[in-house]
Design a protein around this motif. Structure first.
Motif, PDB file in Angstrom:
ATOM      1  N   ASP A 219       4.632   8.373   3.728  1.00  0.00           N
ATOM      2  CA  ASP A 219       4.685   6.945   3.377  1.00  0.00           C
ATOM      3  C   ASP A 219       6.038   6.325   3.704  1.00  0.00           C
ATOM      4  O   ASP A 219       6.128   5.158   4.107  1.00  0.00           O
TER       5      ASP A 219
ATOM      6  N   LEU B 208       2.570  16.546  -2.647  1.00  0.00           N
ATOM      7  CA  LEU B 208       2.946  15.169  -3.023  1.00  0.00           C
ATOM      8  C   LEU B 208       4.211  14.721  -2.286  1.00  0.00           C
ATOM      9  O   LEU B 208       4.332  13.567  -1.872  1.00  0.00           O
TER      10      LEU B 208
ATOM     11  N   ARG C 162       4.682   5.372  -5.415  1.00  0.00           N
ATOM     12  CA  ARG C 162       4.843   5.326  -6.875  1.00  0.00           C
ATOM     13  C   ARG C 162       3.888   6.298  -7.574  1.00  0.00           C
ATOM     14  O   ARG C 162       4.275   7.017  -8.509  1.00  0.00           O
ATOM     15  N   SER C 163       2.628   6.320  -7.079  1.00  0.00           N
ATOM     16  CA  SER C 163       1.663   7.250  -7.683  1.00  0.00           C
ATOM     17  C   SER C 163       2.090   8.698  -7.485  1.00  0.00           C
ATOM     18  O   SER C 163       2.003   9.531  -8.411  1.00  0.00           O
ATOM     19  N   ALA C 164       2.567   9.018  -6.284  1.00  0.00           N
ATOM     20  CA  ALA C 164       3.001  10.383  -6.011  1.00  0.00           C
ATOM     21  C   ALA C 164       4.181  10.767  -6.888  1.00  0.00           C
ATOM     22  O   ALA C 164       4.260  11.892  -7.428  1.00  0.00           O
TER      23      ALA C 164
ATOM     24  N   GLU D 156       5.048   9.531  -9.830  1.00  0.00           N
ATOM     25  CA  GLU D 156       4.615   9.705 -11.221  1.00  0.00           C
ATOM     26  C   GLU D 156       3.859  11.027 -11.395  1.00  0.00           C
ATOM     27  O   GLU D 156       4.001  11.704 -12.429  1.00  0.00           O
ATOM     28  N   THR D 157       3.060  11.380 -10.382  1.00  0.00           N
ATOM     29  CA  THR D 157       2.307  12.636 -10.484  1.00  0.00           C
ATOM     30  C   THR D 157       3.251  13.831 -10.429  1.00  0.00           C
ATOM     31  O   THR D 157       3.072  14.845 -11.135  1.00  0.00           O
TER      32      THR D 157
ATOM     33  N   SER E   8       2.662   1.625  -3.308  1.00  0.00           N
ATOM     34  CA  SER E   8       1.787   2.079  -4.401  1.00  0.00           C
ATOM     35  C   SER E   8       1.531   3.573  -4.292  1.00  0.00           C
ATOM     36  O   SER E   8       1.516   4.303  -5.312  1.00  0.00           O
ATOM     37  N   SER E   9       1.344   4.046  -3.044  1.00  0.00           N
ATOM     38  CA  SER E   9       1.121   5.486  -2.848  1.00  0.00           C
ATOM     39  C   SER E   9       2.345   6.285  -3.265  1.00  0.00           C
ATOM     40  O   SER E   9       2.225   7.330  -3.933  1.00  0.00           O
TER      41      SER E   9
ATOM     42  N   ASN F  61       0.826  -1.225   0.000  1.00  0.00           N
ATOM     43  CA  ASN F  61       0.000   0.000   0.000  1.00  0.00           C
ATOM     44  C   ASN F  61       0.857   1.271   0.000  1.00  0.00           C
ATOM     45  O   ASN F  61       0.668   2.143  -0.862  1.00  0.00           O
TER      46      ASN F  61
END
Length: 549
Positions: free
Chosen positions: A367, A360, A342-344, A346-347, A339-340, A336
């Motif tokens: 995290d 971010l 990685r998303s941050a 990429e954003t 994933s958070s 979890n």
């Protein structure tokens, strides 16, 4: 080769027999061999029989000597008594006639043979010599028993009653007394009996010779040497030997049968248990019975071992299942925040807004802290069992620890922080455990209570002794625990946090680790809600029960 195997011939076959069976046979046969050795060593029994024979023969020789002294002694010209051969020979023959297996010799004072019961004058003046009766031939069995016994006794210290008068010059089985020595001995002390002479002849018969002086008017005029075959002694000893050997053979057969039976009831189940352990090691016993049910149902030590192995196998598989679930939970919990992150990341790459990028980066930082705490708690939980198994448990008094924790909290708390109230004796809360780990449990429970307590609320630290149990409790005035979650708050990664608390500050392993520590101390930890008289929830209570040390 199993314990139930038969005995192959030869030393090579003996080495193939089960080691346990060999040990059982040797242990069972050794006492039997010692008993047989003691029983076969019949010197004392034989000595008693020979003593009785010597006593009877000596009494017979005294009768002969007395009769000869009264009937065959006359005075010569110098008025000195002397034996008369013409009178002694027929009298001696008549005295010994009822005893066919005996021979009597009468010696004069000068050592000459005056009369021999086996030599007499026959019809017409002829001299007739009558030898002793021939030896009865013994059967093969008797010869075999005697041979085995003699070979066995040859290795033992002998105390056979073969005697010379003083042990000089050739006392032994073939030794014959010197007539002059006999006359000297019997004449020196007429009131003392001369020693017997016991020997075994070349043909195997046992002979006993005793000597008695012929005394007339306090003068020793000669001596009687009476020799008799001790057949009854040999027969009695042989009968005892045969009885003992028969009992030995019977006992040996029973010992072998019992040893095989013991081996079948001990070695075979142990081999089956070893096979079960091998299947468990290879992972093929997880879905089947770890040990055969008949062995586990036994009520002896092997049954205890089988049940212990079965319980160990169940515990092992349960632990392996728990490890698998733990690994799955860890993977899920780590996935979890990753994933958070990685998303941050990429954003961030796609945004040009500095404010959004800063938010971010804050998420990424949270995290990362969450991952760091999660990994630290996972590491602590994974090594806890092995650490507790190696840690020596010592007496620990928890009363001073409770007082110290309460004092630290009171001295460092902020104005609006909860107040801690101590309700415990100063001493006497003694348990056996690892002090550092017990302090970790208390700090964890206190930390949870502080998190859920309102500002300036109260937290109670309680401690008491109830019989053989030391009971500790941490109570707060928070919202309590949902009734449906009371049994799940100690599960791994379970998290029920108060509103407003920062995300990622807790991994959900604190209470799980606390339960591991308490159970490693043979105790229990439970959670419950505090309620007012109307039944409303007014806080949470965590109770620790540990065996009194």
């Amino acid at each position: 080769m199993t314990a139930a195997a038969s005995f192959p011939a030869g030393g090579r076959g003996w080495r193939r027999v089960s080691p346990l069976l060999r040990r059982i046979l040797l242990v069972n046969a050794l006492p039997l061999a010692l008993i047989v050795a003691a029983l076969l060593y019949l010197d004392q029994y034989q000595h008693g029989l020979l003593t009785a024979e010597v006593t009877a023969l000596r009494e017979q020789a005294r009768i002969y000597a007395g009769a000869l002294a009264e009937s065959a002694v006359q005075s010569n010209a110098s008025d000195q008594p002397s034996l008369k051969p013409d009178l002694a020979r027929p009298l001696l023959y008549r005295l010994t006639e009822p005893t066919p297996n005996a021979q009597a010799l009468v010696y004069g004072a000068d050592g000459r043979v005056i009369a021999n019961s086996r030599i007499r004058q026959g019809p017409g003046g002829a001299i007739v010599t009558e030898p002793l009766p021939p030896v009865q031939p013994r059967g093969d069995f008797a010869r075999a028993v005697s041979f085995l016994y003699d070979q066995f006794v040859a290795f033992l210290p002998s105390s056979e009653v073969t005697s010379g008068q003083d042990g000089k010059g050739g006392s032994g089985l073939g030794w014959q007394p010197s007539v002059r020595e006999v006359l000297k001995l019997t004449g020196a002390k007429p009131s003392h009996a001369a020693p017997p002479f016991i020997r075994r002849a070349a043909d195997g018969r046992l002979l006993i010779t005793v000597s008695e002086p012929i005394v007339r008017a306090k003068n020793t005029v000669g001596a009687v040497l009476l020799t008799r075959e001790a057949t009854e002694v040999d027969r009695a000893v042989f009968a005892v030997r045969v009885s003992i050997l028969g009992l030995f053979v019977l006992a040996l057969v029973l010992t072998v049968l019992l040893s095989v039976y013991l081996a079948r009831t001990i070695a075979t189940p142990l081999l089956r248990l070893a096979a079960s352990a091998g299947r468990l090691r290879e992972g093929r016993g997880a879905m089947t019975e770890p040990v055969p049910p008949p062995i586990a149902a036994r009520d002896d030590e092997i049954g205890v071992l089988a049940r212990a192995l079965e319980e160990s196998a169940h515990a092992l598989w349960a632990r392996m299942d728990a490890i698998e679930r733990f690994a799955a939970d860890v993977a899920h919990e780590i996935k979890n925040p990753l994933s958070s992150i990685r998303s941050a990341v990429e954003t961030v790459r796609r945004t040009d807004d500095p404010a959004r990028a800063a938010r971010l980066f804050d998420i990424i930082s949270q995290d990362v802290r969450r991952l760091d705490r999660l990994i630290s708690d996972i590491s602590d939980s994974s090594r806890l069992d092995s650490e507790m198994s190696r840690t020596a448990l010592e007496p620990v008094d928890l009363a001073p620890i409770l007082a110290a924790l309460a004092e630290i909290h009171q001295s460092t708390r902020e104005d609006d922080a909860p107040v801690m109230v101590l309700d415990a004796p100063k001493t006497g809360l003694v348990v056996r455990g690892a002090e550092g780990r017990l302090v970790q449990v208390l700090r964890n429970l206190i930390g949870n209570a502080i998190s859920f307590s309102p500002q300036r609320g109260k937290i109670w630290l309680r401690g008491r002794v109830t019989g053989s149990i030391v009971e500790l409790a941490v109570e707060d005035e928070g919202p309590g625990i949902p009734d449906a979650k009371l049994d799940h708050v100690f599960d791994r990664f379970y998290s029920e946090r108060p509103q407003g608390e920062g995300f990622g500050n807790h991994s959900g392993l604190g209470l799980s680790i606390s339960r591991q520590i308490v159970e490693a101390h043979q105790g229990r930890i439970t959670a419950e809600n505090r309620r007012d008289p109307e039944g409303a929830v007014i806080g949470a209570r965590f109770v620790i029960r540990l065996p009194r040390g």
